[in-house]
Design an enzyme around this catalytic site. Structure first.
Site, PDB file in Angstrom:
ATOM      1  N   SER A  24       0.699  -1.023  -0.058  1.00  0.00           N
ATOM      2  CA  SER A  24       0.220   0.144  -0.018  1.00  0.00           C
ATOM      3  C   SER A  24       1.038   1.356  -0.180  1.00  0.00           C
ATOM      4  O   SER A  24       2.149   1.317   0.076  1.00  0.00           O
ATOM      5  CB  SER A  24      -1.214   0.070   0.927  1.00  0.00           C
ATOM      6  OG  SER A  24      -1.735   1.739   1.866  1.00  0.00           O
ATOM      7  N   TYR A  46      -1.955  -0.563  10.785  1.00  0.00           N
ATOM      8  CA  TYR A  46      -2.022  -0.715   9.059  1.00  0.00           C
ATOM      9  C   TYR A  46      -0.318  -0.164   8.887  1.00  0.00           C
ATOM     10  O   TYR A  46      -0.074  -1.440   7.300  1.00  0.00           O
ATOM     11  CB  TYR A  46      -2.925   0.034   8.329  1.00  0.00           C
ATOM     12  CG  TYR A  46      -3.238  -0.808   7.185  1.00  0.00           C
ATOM     13  CD1 TYR A  46      -3.579  -1.666   6.508  1.00  0.00           C
ATOM     14  CD2 TYR A  46      -2.594   1.075   5.884  1.00  0.00           C
ATOM     15  CE1 TYR A  46      -4.256  -1.912   5.474  1.00  0.00           C
ATOM     16  CE2 TYR A  46      -3.541   0.085   4.514  1.00  0.00           C
ATOM     17  CZ  TYR A  46      -4.063  -1.093   3.885  1.00  0.00           C
ATOM     18  OH  TYR A  46      -4.017  -0.978   3.057  1.00  0.00           O
ATOM     19  N   LYS A  51       2.231  -2.618   6.660  1.00  0.00           N
ATOM     20  CA  LYS A  51       2.768  -2.658   4.850  1.00  0.00           C
ATOM     21  C   LYS A  51       3.808  -2.365   4.809  1.00  0.00           C
ATOM     22  O   LYS A  51       4.370  -2.830   4.099  1.00  0.00           O
ATOM     23  CB  LYS A  51       1.402  -1.310   4.630  1.00  0.00           C
ATOM     24  CG  LYS A  51      -0.354  -2.011   4.254  1.00  0.00           C
ATOM     25  CD  LYS A  51      -0.350  -3.069   3.279  1.00  0.00           C
ATOM     26  CE  LYS A  51      -1.444  -3.533   3.623  1.00  0.00           C
ATOM     27  NZ  LYS A  51      -2.497  -5.007   2.493  1.00  0.00           N
TER      28      LYS A  51
END
Ligand SMILES: NC(=O)c1ccc[n+]([C@@H]2O[C@H](COP(=O)([O-])OP(=O)(O)OC[C@H]3O[C@@H](n4cnc5c(N)ncnc54)[C@H](O)[C@@H]3O)[C@@H](O)[C@H]2O)c1
Length: 252
Positions: free
Chosen positions: A143, A156, A160
């Site tokens: 991402s 998150y 990533k």
């Protein structure tokens, strides 16, 4: 010539399903690993079959190492061998909360799927490809959050960044076996994951945060994965492609 097999995690919907459709059109048989029960996705699976693919659907939890191993074994049983592994499944935290308030539960949930799960699925696929002795291709979905901070979802972003290191590690380790490893780095893509923040992203796009002023779609990611899966980049490994409307460009 028998069809090649592509395995895709998190392909019941969203980006993963877009990748499955593209790779089915490209002529691969498809193995899907997802936590959603099979009965809920029978129409989607039928669509893939209409594109000419034989499809194996496996319900499992990426956070469980045993599920990853069982999936790879089931795919080998069904298709004989695996040629492409797409590690796409991932989750956002259930609640966006300031990083000064991040809970242990949320961190374990996101790391368990995005980092631990991606690692062990990659490991299981890698060992199978090594055993086959014919090389292979792996593509991981990270991402723009791998290098962009969002202080209300640190778990998150860290996960990533972890996926990006997983790409580099496997690219390094597997090169001697002819297995090349790549990474797609999506920007803002229209799926269930972003449906809770539609207005925020609509505004960012209208404000010109992304040089290409539109949402990304699963098909955009799928085309990049298709290019990697085609084997066209045989002297490249560890490569990252940003599919983000140009977001990664440093601008003044
Ligand atoms: N949508 C975006 O804007 C965006 C941007 C950057 C990166 N990504 C990444 O792309 C990937 C796909 O995202 P998406 O937008 O399609 O999300 P999504 O939520 O629409 O789809 C994710 C899929 O993964 C499956 N999944 C979730 N937890 C699982 C588990 N424990 N085990 C097995 N399967 C599980 C879900 O059931 C679902 O089918 C994710 O890794 C995500 O982090 C998405």
């Amino acid at each position: 010539m028998p069809k090649k097999t592509a395995l895709i995690t998190g392909a019941a919907r969203g980006i993963g399903y877009g990748i499955a459709k593209q790779l089915a059109s490209d002529g691969f048989n498809i193995g899907i690993f997802d936590i959603i029960e099979e009965a809920a996705v029978s129409d989607s699976v039928a669509e893939l079959e209409k594109l000419g693919a034989e499809v194996m659907y496996f319900q499992g939890n990426l956070a469980k190492k045993d599920d990853c191993t069982e999936f790879i074994n089931a795919a080998v049983q069904r298709f004989g061998e695996i040629n492409v592994m797409v590690n796409n499944a991932g989750v956002a935290p259930k609640v966006r909360a300031d990083m000064l308030e991040t809970t242990e539960e949320s961190l374990d949930f996101v790391f368990g799927i995005n980092i631990k799960g991606t690692f062990f699925m990659a490991q299981a696929a890698a060992n199978q490809m090594i055993k086959q002795g014919k090389g292979g291709i792996m593509v991981n979905t990270s991402s723009m959050s791998a290098y962009t901070t969002s202080t209300n979802r640190p778990e998150y972003c860290i996960s990533k960044a972890g996926v990006s290191m997983i790409t580099q590690l496997f690219a390094d380790r597997l090169a001697e076996y002819g297995i090349n490893v790549y990474e797609v780095r999506p920007g803002v893509i229209k799926t269930d994951m972003t449906s809770v923040v539609t207005e925020k992203y609509d505004k960012m796009i209208a404000d010109g945060v992304f040089p290409i002023k539109r949402w990304g779609f699963p098909e955009d990611i799928a085309k990049a994965v298709s290019a990697f899966a085609s084997g066209a980049f045989s002297y490249s490994t560890g490569e990252v492609i940003n599919v983000d409307g140009g977001f990664h460009i440093q601008r003044m």
